[in-house]
Design a protein around this motif. Structure first.
Motif, mmCIF file in Angstrom:
data_model
loop_
_atom_site.group_PDB
_atom_site.id
_atom_site.type_symbol
_atom_site.label_atom_id
_atom_site.label_comp_id
_atom_site.label_asym_id
_atom_site.label_seq_id
_atom_site.Cartn_x
_atom_site.Cartn_y
_atom_site.Cartn_z
ATOM 1 N N MET A 2 1.526 43.765 59.612
ATOM 2 C CA MET A 2 0.632 42.995 60.484
ATOM 3 C C MET A 2 0.325 43.822 61.734
ATOM 4 O O MET A 2 1.215 44.445 62.290
ATOM 5 C CB MET A 2 1.349 41.707 60.866
ATOM 6 N N PRO A 3 -0.920 43.831 62.199
ATOM 7 C CA PRO A 3 -1.206 44.581 63.417
ATOM 8 C C PRO A 3 -0.384 44.012 64.573
ATOM 9 O O PRO A 3 -0.262 42.790 64.682
ATOM 10 C CB PRO A 3 -2.703 44.325 63.647
ATOM 11 N N PRO A 4 0.167 44.894 65.434
ATOM 12 C CA PRO A 4 1.035 44.400 66.495
ATOM 13 C C PRO A 4 0.338 43.393 67.400
ATOM 14 O O PRO A 4 0.952 42.479 67.906
ATOM 15 C CB PRO A 4 1.420 45.663 67.264
ATOM 16 N N SER A 5 -1.004 43.552 67.582
ATOM 17 C CA SER A 5 -1.688 42.642 68.503
ATOM 18 C C SER A 5 -1.650 41.207 67.995
ATOM 19 O O SER A 5 -1.817 40.277 68.746
ATOM 20 C CB SER A 5 -3.137 43.076 68.672
ATOM 21 N N GLN A 6 -1.438 41.050 66.669
ATOM 22 C CA GLN A 6 -1.415 39.682 66.157
ATOM 23 C C GLN A 6 -0.001 39.145 65.960
ATOM 24 O O GLN A 6 0.185 38.036 65.534
ATOM 25 C CB GLN A 6 -2.161 39.621 64.840
ATOM 26 N N GLY A 8 -16.844 38.309 54.975
ATOM 27 C CA GLY A 8 -15.888 39.157 55.690
ATOM 28 C C GLY A 8 -15.791 38.792 57.164
ATOM 29 O O GLY A 8 -16.582 38.010 57.686
ATOM 30 N N ILE A 9 -14.780 39.371 57.794
ATOM 31 C CA ILE A 9 -14.490 39.058 59.199
ATOM 32 C C ILE A 9 -14.629 40.338 59.993
ATOM 33 O O ILE A 9 -14.048 41.356 59.614
ATOM 34 C CB ILE A 9 -13.029 38.591 59.349
ATOM 35 N N ASP A 10 -15.331 40.273 61.067
ATOM 36 C CA ASP A 10 -15.392 41.392 61.986
ATOM 37 C C ASP A 10 -14.014 41.504 62.662
ATOM 38 O O ASP A 10 -13.551 40.525 63.250
ATOM 39 C CB ASP A 10 -16.494 41.060 63.013
ATOM 40 N N PRO A 11 -13.341 42.697 62.563
ATOM 41 C CA PRO A 11 -11.987 42.792 63.141
ATOM 42 C C PRO A 11 -11.919 42.323 64.594
ATOM 43 O O PRO A 11 -10.896 41.812 65.047
ATOM 44 C CB PRO A 11 -11.664 44.283 63.036
ATOM 45 N N GLU A 12 -13.022 42.450 65.309
ATOM 46 C CA GLU A 12 -13.036 41.985 66.703
ATOM 47 C C GLU A 12 -12.782 40.485 66.817
ATOM 48 O O GLU A 12 -12.305 40.000 67.835
ATOM 49 C CB GLU A 12 -14.414 42.258 67.312
ATOM 50 N N ASN A 13 -13.176 39.762 65.766
ATOM 51 C CA ASN A 13 -13.026 38.306 65.808
ATOM 52 C C ASN A 13 -11.768 37.814 65.113
ATOM 53 O O ASN A 13 -11.485 36.620 65.107
ATOM 54 C CB ASN A 13 -14.221 37.630 65.133
ATOM 55 N N ALA A 24 -13.353 28.006 68.146
ATOM 56 C CA ALA A 24 -13.885 29.371 68.076
ATOM 57 C C ALA A 24 -14.609 29.553 66.742
ATOM 58 O O ALA A 24 -14.055 29.242 65.688
ATOM 59 C CB ALA A 24 -12.756 30.386 68.206
ATOM 60 N N ARG A 25 -15.831 30.081 66.775
ATOM 61 C CA ARG A 25 -16.599 30.330 65.570
ATOM 62 C C ARG A 25 -17.140 31.751 65.639
ATOM 63 O O ARG A 25 -17.322 32.299 66.717
ATOM 64 C CB ARG A 25 -17.784 29.349 65.466
ATOM 65 N N ALA A 26 -17.370 32.330 64.465
ATOM 66 C CA ALA A 26 -17.944 33.667 64.487
ATOM 67 C C ALA A 26 -19.214 33.685 63.660
ATOM 68 O O ALA A 26 -19.715 34.738 63.306
ATOM 69 C CB ALA A 26 -16.922 34.674 63.956
ATOM 70 N N ILE A 59 0.066 33.165 61.104
ATOM 71 C CA ILE A 59 -1.138 33.297 60.275
ATOM 72 C C ILE A 59 -2.064 34.303 60.932
ATOM 73 O O ILE A 59 -2.128 34.369 62.163
ATOM 74 C CB ILE A 59 -1.827 31.921 60.068
ATOM 75 N N TRP A 60 -2.739 35.101 60.122
ATOM 76 C CA TRP A 60 -3.683 36.056 60.683
ATOM 77 C C TRP A 60 -4.726 36.399 59.630
ATOM 78 O O TRP A 60 -4.556 36.059 58.452
ATOM 79 C CB TRP A 60 -2.968 37.298 61.214
ATOM 80 N N ALA A 61 -5.792 37.084 60.066
ATOM 81 C CA ALA A 61 -6.862 37.459 59.143
ATOM 82 C C ALA A 61 -6.979 38.967 59.117
ATOM 83 O O ALA A 61 -6.726 39.639 60.118
ATOM 84 C CB ALA A 61 -8.181 36.850 59.608
ATOM 85 N N GLU A 62 -7.345 39.483 57.958
ATOM 86 C CA GLU A 62 -7.555 40.924 57.830
ATOM 87 C C GLU A 62 -8.881 41.180 57.135
ATOM 88 O O GLU A 62 -9.367 40.332 56.389
ATOM 89 C CB GLU A 62 -6.431 41.550 56.994
ATOM 90 N N ALA A 63 -9.451 42.354 57.426
ATOM 91 C CA ALA A 63 -10.656 42.776 56.716
ATOM 92 C C ALA A 63 -10.197 43.819 55.697
ATOM 93 O O ALA A 63 -10.024 44.978 56.039
ATOM 94 C CB ALA A 63 -11.642 43.382 57.707
ATOM 95 N N PRO A 64 -9.940 43.427 54.441
ATOM 96 C CA PRO A 64 -9.370 44.379 53.484
ATOM 97 C C PRO A 64 -10.391 45.427 53.047
ATOM 98 O O PRO A 64 -11.599 45.192 53.135
ATOM 99 C CB PRO A 64 -8.968 43.492 52.302
#
Ligand code: ADP
Length: 376
Positions: free
Chosen positions: A1-5, A317-322, A331-333, A358-363
């Motif tokens: 998991m990215p540390p920021s999350q 997909g999810i923009d990693p920024e969001n 919050a909506r993207a 819980i977190w989201a990733e852009a695989p």
């Protein structure tokens, strides 16, 4: 998991797998209660889930209390504040917690010890404590024990954070409700001015849209508020997923979706709440799908301490920024689709209430992957 999350440990809670070293006997406790009495005291509180610690009065030549020494501390208090056995001999209370010197809290400790009158208060710590560290908000109950005190500390950090969040959500909801309600008022005014004429279809449609949006906002906040209440049992994740897929069958068919379900474990969860998580994630996969037929995969991996469950889709997909922001309330993207931005906030609240993240990733290969953990 990215540390920021990675979310920090809940305050006051340290890796519960690391058993603290016990502090050994407390001679003053033995002196006060006798050997069997002290043993009984320890037997009672060693397994106590809340933090319990004894302090003994340190008096000057005139008999005035000038400080306290550490007596018995149960495993919960040692774990919560990362206290090592050396703490007891190395520090007095004022040495371990210098900010207590001359404080009202210290005066109150002295009063409890002299008068026997108990004291209950709430306190927030973010401070070194001897060789350990105190962090969090606690309801502290202090009572006299011999020539000393016994403290019971209940960690209320998570509740207080939640209450703060709910207060701010209430403000946001009140604010967001203004928009549909103002719309409704305007349209009703229009209809009133045209009394006698049949109401135009587009005005009725807008009225319905505004009313539904107001209802969705209110329902969403209610669901969110209740998402922290759990009634857990052992359930097969696969069964929950099958139920969710059945509920969403019509929209899955409309999206020509293929659902691939890996081997899923049995977990100790609140089935109603976890079903809501799966429903929100699968519902979003359908809602945010691309032009190609939708493919959704649900898999679970076993880690040393937890299950990592992944729902992956081949959609927009999810923009990693969001990726972090979308779990916040409202919050909506994506404003091309209907929604109020509560679904993922509810997922997060439910997963966290179960002790997970819980977190989201852009695989690689596109689409998005939503992952959440559940303790084993
Ligand atoms: P809503 O769907 O009402 O906007 P959510 O909290 O469920 O609220 O989702 C927040 C945002 O996350 C959405 O607006 C969307 O931009 C994004 N999102 C959620 N799930 C997916 C997904 N499977 N694929 C792409 N984007 C998604």
């Amino acid at each position: 998991m990215p540390p920021s999350q990675r979310r920090p440990y809940p305050a006051g809670v340290v890796d519960s797998d690391v058993e603290p070293e016990p502090w050994g006997d407390d001679p003053k406790l033995v002196e006060l209660l006798g050997g069997p009495g002290a043993a009984g005291f320890r037997a009672l509180f060693d397994g106590f889930p809340e933090a319990v610690g004894v302090l003994w009065a340190l008096r000057d030549a005139d008999g005035r209390i000038i400080d306290f020494t550490f007596g018995y501390g149960n495993p919960s208090i040692l774990r919560a504040f990362r206290l090592t056995p050396a703490t007891r001999d190395r520090y007095t209370l004022l040495e371990a917690l210098p900010r207590m010197r001359g404080s009202r809290a210290f005066d109150t400790y002295v009063r409890v010890c002299e008068s026997g009158e108990p004291w209950v208060h709430e306190v927030t710590y973010d401070t070194p404590f001897g060789d350990g560290y105190m962090l969090g908000t606690f309801v502290q109950r202090t009572a006299k024990l011999g020539d000393g005190l016994v403290n019971f500390l209940t960690d209320v950090t998570a509740q207080r954070r939640m209450e703060g969040e709910l207060r701010s959500y209430a403000n946001v909801v009140a604010h967001d409700l203004n928009e549909p309600i103002a719309g409704i008022a305007l349209l009703v005014g229009l209809l009133e001015r045209r009394a006698g004429e049949p109401p135009p279809a587009d005005v009725l449609r807008q009225l319905r849209t505004s009313a539904e949006r107001a209802r969705d906002l209110i329902n969403g906040v209610l669901v969110y508020a209740r998402a922290g209440e759990l009634i857990t049992e052992r359930v097969a994740l696969g069964r929950l997923m099958a139920e969710v897929a059945e509920d969403l069958r019509a929209s899955l068919e409309a999206a020509a979706a293929t659902l691939e379900i890996g081997e899923l474990p049995e977990v100790e969860v609140d089935p109603r709440q976890l079903r809501r998580v799966l429903q929100n994630l699968l519902g979003n996969a359908v809602k945010y799908r691309g032009d190609t037929p939708l493919r959704v995969e649900l898999t679970a991996l076993r880690d040393s301490q937890e299950w990592v469950v992944t729902m992956r889709d081949n959609g927009l997909g999810i923009d990693p920024e969001n990726a972090t922001r979308i779990f916040d309330m409202f919050a909506r993207a994506n404003d091309q689709t209907d929604g109020v931005g509560i679904g993922l906030a509810v997922c997060r609240r439910i997963v966290e209430a179960h002790g997970g993240r819980i977190w989201a990733e852009a695989p690689d290969g596109g689409g998005s992957a939503f992952r959440f953990t559940l303790p084993r």
